[in-house]
Design an enzyme around this catalytic site. Sequence first.
Site, PDB file in Angstrom:
ATOM      1  N   SER A   2       0.873  -1.173   0.000  1.00 50.03           N
ATOM      2  CA  SER A   2       0.000   0.000   0.000  1.00 50.03           C
ATOM      3  C   SER A   2       0.910   1.224   0.000  1.00 50.03           C
ATOM      4  O   SER A   2       1.722   1.392   0.917  1.00 50.03           O
ATOM      5  CB  SER A   2      -0.861   0.014   1.260  1.00 50.03           C
TER       6      SER A   2
ATOM      7  N   CYS B 238      -7.078  -0.729   7.373  1.00 51.93           N
ATOM      8  CA  CYS B 238      -5.965  -1.292   6.597  1.00 51.93           C
ATOM      9  C   CYS B 238      -5.094  -2.161   7.502  1.00 51.93           C
ATOM     10  O   CYS B 238      -4.862  -1.831   8.661  1.00 51.93           O
ATOM     11  CB  CYS B 238      -5.132  -0.173   5.983  1.00 51.93           C
TER      12      CYS B 238
ATOM     13  N   TRP C 263      -4.670  -7.488   4.049  1.00 54.96           N
ATOM     14  CA  TRP C 263      -3.925  -8.630   3.519  1.00 54.96           C
ATOM     15  C   TRP C 263      -3.623  -9.604   4.643  1.00 54.96           C
ATOM     16  O   TRP C 263      -3.629  -9.217   5.812  1.00 54.96           O
ATOM     17  CB  TRP C 263      -2.640  -8.162   2.847  1.00 54.96           C
TER      18      TRP C 263
HETATM   19  P1  FAD Z   1       7.442 -13.977   1.595  1.00 53.87           P
HETATM   20  O1  FAD Z   1       8.705 -14.506   1.028  1.00 53.87           O
HETATM   21  O2  FAD Z   1       6.309 -13.794   0.698  1.00 53.87           O
HETATM   22  O3  FAD Z   1       7.118 -14.668   2.902  1.00 53.87           O
HETATM   23  C1  FAD Z   1       5.930 -14.340   3.602  1.00 53.87           C
HETATM   24  C2  FAD Z   1       5.307 -15.633   4.049  1.00 53.87           C
HETATM   25  O4  FAD Z   1       6.124 -16.185   5.081  1.00 53.87           O
HETATM   26  C3  FAD Z   1       3.944 -15.450   4.693  1.00 53.87           C
HETATM   27  O5  FAD Z   1       2.929 -15.447   3.723  1.00 53.87           O
HETATM   28  C4  FAD Z   1       3.860 -16.657   5.596  1.00 53.87           C
HETATM   29  O6  FAD Z   1       3.448 -17.765   4.854  1.00 53.87           O
HETATM   30  C5  FAD Z   1       5.313 -16.887   5.984  1.00 53.87           C
HETATM   31  N1  FAD Z   1       5.576 -16.371   7.331  1.00 53.87           N
HETATM   32  C6  FAD Z   1       5.789 -15.093   7.693  1.00 53.87           C
HETATM   33  N2  FAD Z   1       6.015 -15.013   9.010  1.00 53.87           N
HETATM   34  C7  FAD Z   1       5.948 -16.278   9.474  1.00 53.87           C
HETATM   35  C8  FAD Z   1       6.090 -16.861  10.756  1.00 53.87           C
HETATM   36  N3  FAD Z   1       6.356 -16.120  11.834  1.00 53.87           N
HETATM   37  N4  FAD Z   1       5.957 -18.198  10.858  1.00 53.87           N
HETATM   38  C9  FAD Z   1       5.695 -18.960   9.772  1.00 53.87           C
HETATM   39  N5  FAD Z   1       5.547 -18.460   8.534  1.00 53.87           N
HETATM   40  C10 FAD Z   1       5.660 -17.152   8.403  1.00 53.87           C
HETATM   41  N6  FAD Z   1       3.137  -5.539   3.700  1.00 53.87           N
HETATM   42  C11 FAD Z   1       3.736  -4.508   4.341  1.00 53.87           C
HETATM   43  O7  FAD Z   1       4.692  -4.722   5.117  1.00 53.87           O
HETATM   44  N7  FAD Z   1       3.329  -3.217   4.120  1.00 53.87           N
HETATM   45  C12 FAD Z   1       2.293  -2.900   3.299  1.00 53.87           C
HETATM   46  O8  FAD Z   1       1.963  -1.742   3.115  1.00 53.87           O
HETATM   47  C13 FAD Z   1       1.649  -3.988   2.612  1.00 53.87           C
HETATM   48  N8  FAD Z   1       0.615  -3.759   1.774  1.00 53.87           N
HETATM   49  C14 FAD Z   1      -0.003  -4.801   1.150  1.00 53.87           C
HETATM   50  C15 FAD Z   1      -1.079  -4.542   0.305  1.00 53.87           C
HETATM   51  C16 FAD Z   1      -1.708  -5.587  -0.344  1.00 53.87           C
HETATM   52  C17 FAD Z   1      -2.876  -5.299  -1.253  1.00 53.87           C
HETATM   53  C18 FAD Z   1      -1.249  -6.906  -0.147  1.00 53.87           C
HETATM   54  C19 FAD Z   1      -1.923  -8.068  -0.835  1.00 53.87           C
HETATM   55  C20 FAD Z   1      -0.190  -7.171   0.682  1.00 53.87           C
HETATM   56  C21 FAD Z   1       0.453  -6.130   1.348  1.00 53.87           C
HETATM   57  N9  FAD Z   1       1.540  -6.368   2.185  1.00 53.87           N
HETATM   58  C22 FAD Z   1       2.127  -5.319   2.845  1.00 53.87           C
HETATM   59  C23 FAD Z   1       2.144  -7.720   2.313  1.00 53.87           C
HETATM   60  C24 FAD Z   1       3.269  -7.862   1.253  1.00 53.87           C
HETATM   61  O9  FAD Z   1       2.694  -7.932  -0.038  1.00 53.87           O
HETATM   62  C25 FAD Z   1       4.127  -9.116   1.432  1.00 53.87           C
HETATM   63  O10 FAD Z   1       3.285 -10.226   1.552  1.00 53.87           O
HETATM   64  C26 FAD Z   1       5.038  -9.061   2.642  1.00 53.87           C
HETATM   65  O11 FAD Z   1       5.888  -7.939   2.573  1.00 53.87           O
HETATM   66  C27 FAD Z   1       5.937 -10.316   2.694  1.00 53.87           C
HETATM   67  O12 FAD Z   1       6.628 -10.434   1.485  1.00 53.87           O
HETATM   68  P2  FAD Z   1       8.045 -11.146   1.397  1.00 53.87           P
HETATM   69  O13 FAD Z   1       8.316 -11.443  -0.034  1.00 53.87           O
HETATM   70  O14 FAD Z   1       9.080 -10.391   2.157  1.00 53.87           O
HETATM   71  O15 FAD Z   1       7.819 -12.472   2.204  1.00 53.87           O
END
Ligand code: FAD
Length: 536
Positions: free
Chosen positions: A317, A488, A535
């Site tokens: 966002s 949000c 989300w």
């Molecule tokens: P990934 O590699 O995608 O890993 C995340 C996954 O790790 C999680 O889905 C979960 O399965 C797993 N996980 C995480 N923590 C743990 C735990 N403690 N134990 C076990 N499993 C775990 N994020 C923000 O920070 N700020 C925002 O403004 C924001 N806005 C968003 C808006 C929308 C519309 C959407 C859909 C999502 C938004 N998100 C936001 C979330 C963001 O898109 C990502 O999902 C998030 O940053 C994680 O991405 P990543 O690639 O770093 O982690």
Amino acid sequence: MNLFVNIPRLLGYRRILVSSVQTLRCMVFGLGNKTYEHYNAVAIYLDKRLQELGATQVYELGLGDDDANIEDDFITWKEKFWPAVCEKFNIESTGEEELTRQFHLVTHAPDEILPTNVFTGEIARLHSLQVQRPPYDAKNPFLAQITVNRELHKGGDRSCIHVELDISDSKMRYEAGDHVAVYPINDTNLVERLGQLTNANLDEIFSLVNTDQESSKKHPFPCPTSYRTALSHYVEITALPRTHILRELVEYCSEEEDKKKLMLMATNSQEGKAMYQSFIVEACRNIVHILEDVPSCKPPLDHLCELLPRLQPRYYSISSSPKLYPETVHITAVVVQYKTPTGRLNKGVTTTWLADNKPEPGKPLPRVPVFIRKSQFRLPLQSQTPIIMVGPGTGLAPFRGFLQERAHARANGKEVGDNILYFGCRHRDQDYIYQDELEKYEGNGDVKLNLAFSRDQKEKIYVTHLLEKRMDELWDVIGNRNGHFYICGDAKNMAVDVRNIVLRAIQEKGGRSESEAVQFIKKLESMKKYSADVWS
Ligand code: FAD
């Protein structure tokens, strides 16, 4: 939402469809998530409508819930769906499972292919990241410079970063409330480790070519490319593998024990499901961990590349307003990092990459492929309209943009309605992000802050507790003053709890019955006066 449905291009051919639908035999499986209000609504509607139009349902509607285990839902449905298909079409099943590959491997010797013809991380068009051409979108992202990248937390062991992306040369426009999508790159150490575990040469150039020559999808990702690029840019290597991948891995185990273990987890039996839950889900094992812990399993890397899902962009966002920052887009992101029960440190792909790519003096600015996605999360057209915003943690992101916009309007002499913000975090002195900015806005009369620091006192206090105490004001804003209400952040718990409080406020303060309160909120939603950007 995706659907498996046996009709081509449903929407574009309505008239043809209606006349031919009577001869159609179909079944629908919807992919949804129960945390969303309109859970699988499209699948349910489509299934019903097709039958109304005279189509024959071969097997009953299946609904997948990504909040629980969507693959489990699909497999359970599929087990009954196949016999129904065989019966309907008079097909005899051998009962034997046949594993066939959809793509075959073509390797390219170095003297066979020009380096300029090899994909190096582009999403679709060769050289699209070197030779940038607008318009930018999901298939043609803009390579934005990271101009600012700083830590927002003042203490504690978690990290939340503020990132500014320069979009000045892109012709991309955004509005407060829109999302920016970021294409991540997988961790180099994990990529190397996967190369070691599969005994592969990561610099080898290869293509995966669809065995079905008529398929419109020639390759699973841009090819030719190197294994290093494929593992870095094109496939998810940190997601938890689905059971169908485990089933394929069975074929590459030399030890009977390992075969049995993977096979069991790939089955739909209670024991298999329980083992998948503990060995994969609870232990958070990704493909690298599985190959480390099932040592006789040695799949060829090209098959792994075919099996692993495509690496997806992550959405954020936007936490800025174009009124103040027309040339940059701001992101506020919690860095995902957690210890697993097997003692490993799992890291989020995108947030870790972002956290590691800070501008450094004397070095070119880091760059990342992005595109902007329009959202429905919008400020009221009239600046006088009062608004309530509930955004704990990084749920604050879009509201920072909203506040910038409304403060800017006020500074320019416009009349601006109340901006009431509910923000929450653990500790005031650790993770109260943008504290200075918020307090400055408060000092200027640009915001009314309601702050919940859950762990600063004995009993936990969340934004929901504060909201419950201020139901009079809540009702006054949405019921009497034509205001807008926004949520949000966390979809799972917070958004549901907040909605329930709003429902209660409508009943208790607005004198409506329970069903009237539900209708009231629905009306607000349809008028975009109640909006959620959530989300999980
Ligand atoms: P990934 O590699 O995608 O890993 C995340 C996954 O790790 C999680 O889905 C979960 O399965 C797993 N996980 C995480 N923590 C743990 C735990 N403690 N134990 C076990 N499993 C775990 N994020 C923000 O920070 N700020 C925002 O403004 C924001 N806005 C968003 C808006 C929308 C519309 C959407 C859909 C999502 C938004 N998100 C936001 C979330 C963001 O898109 C990502 O999902 C998030 O940053 C994680 O991405 P990543 O690639 O770093 O982690």
